[in-house]
Design a protein around this motif. Sequence first.
Motif, PDB file in Angstrom:
ATOM      1  N   LYS A   1      57.163 -20.185  20.986  1.00 22.00           N
ATOM      2  CA  LYS A   1      57.900 -19.722  19.804  1.00 22.00           C
ATOM      3  C   LYS A   1      58.672 -18.446  20.106  1.00 22.00           C
ATOM      4  O   LYS A   1      59.832 -18.302  19.700  1.00 22.00           O
ATOM      5  CB  LYS A   1      56.929 -19.519  18.636  1.00 22.00           C
ATOM      6  CG  LYS A   1      56.442 -20.840  18.048  1.00 22.00           C
ATOM      7  CD  LYS A   1      55.337 -20.665  17.040  1.00 22.00           C
ATOM      8  CE  LYS A   1      55.770 -19.969  15.804  1.00 22.00           C
ATOM      9  NZ  LYS A   1      54.727 -19.990  14.743  1.00 22.00           N
ATOM     10  N   GLU A   2      58.052 -17.527  20.839  1.00 18.76           N
ATOM     11  CA  GLU A   2      58.757 -16.289  21.184  1.00 18.76           C
ATOM     12  C   GLU A   2      59.946 -16.577  22.103  1.00 18.76           C
ATOM     13  O   GLU A   2      61.043 -16.071  21.885  1.00 18.76           O
ATOM     14  CB  GLU A   2      57.800 -15.305  21.853  1.00 18.76           C
ATOM     15  CG  GLU A   2      58.470 -13.983  22.171  1.00 18.76           C
ATOM     16  CD  GLU A   2      57.524 -12.962  22.781  1.00 18.76           C
ATOM     17  OE1 GLU A   2      58.033 -12.017  23.398  1.00 18.76           O
ATOM     18  OE2 GLU A   2      56.293 -13.099  22.632  1.00 18.76           O
TER      19      GLU A   2
ATOM     20  N   GLY B   1      58.111 -17.688  12.696  1.00 17.97           N
ATOM     21  CA  GLY B   1      56.660 -17.629  12.620  1.00 17.97           C
ATOM     22  C   GLY B   1      56.030 -18.678  11.729  1.00 17.97           C
ATOM     23  O   GLY B   1      54.917 -19.130  11.991  1.00 17.97           O
TER      24      GLY B   1
ATOM     25  N   PRO C   1      52.327 -19.713  20.839  1.00 21.84           N
ATOM     26  CA  PRO C   1      52.879 -18.362  20.611  1.00 21.84           C
ATOM     27  C   PRO C   1      53.975 -17.994  21.615  1.00 21.84           C
ATOM     28  O   PRO C   1      55.016 -17.440  21.233  1.00 21.84           O
ATOM     29  CB  PRO C   1      51.660 -17.446  20.748  1.00 21.84           C
ATOM     30  CG  PRO C   1      50.486 -18.321  20.437  1.00 21.84           C
ATOM     31  CD  PRO C   1      50.865 -19.681  20.975  1.00 21.84           C
TER      32      PRO C   1
END
Length: 184
Positions: free
Chosen positions: A131-132, A138, A128
């Motif tokens: 990815k951010e 997503g 998470p």
Amino acid sequence: VFVRDPALRRQLGEWYLPLWEEVAAAARDGAAAIRGAGGAAKSVQTGFTDTARTMADTDQFARRFGELPVIIVVCADLAQTHPTDTGLGRLSIVGGGSVYPMAQNLCLALRAQGVATTFTTLLVAREPEVKELLGIPGHMATACHIVAGYPARPFPRRLHRPDVSELAFADRYGSRLSAGEGAR
């Protein structure tokens, strides 16, 4: 995603190091595995003959992870995979059947150009955040991370490999496969 920005690589390195330290501490304590957050056992065995050297090299790699020239984040669209083993009541391994050969081929292509690579999946545990940080959509999953750069030492000339009889079997698991028998 080819991560070249020093600040982004540094952040990835800050996330990678504690993941490695957990595995390394368990390996040094003689553990065969650690339990992940979901309770699944994860092996900490290196599989190398010179464990002390392996641990020293990987400790150095982990400490310098974010300083290395390029970190490649290999992603996969899970909707585009066809894992046929999801109903077996165990961890699925089939879903990576298309992405990992591609990642290995990338490593081989880079090696042919004199570029060293290290393939790791530890940082996937921080998916998470990764990815951010990198703006990964997503619907994409991070499959592995490949660190690439020119090697400090020459590539090894001789590698230790287990005998084929330890890895391949004839007709039934555990039945010895004789030399030359595999292609019949």
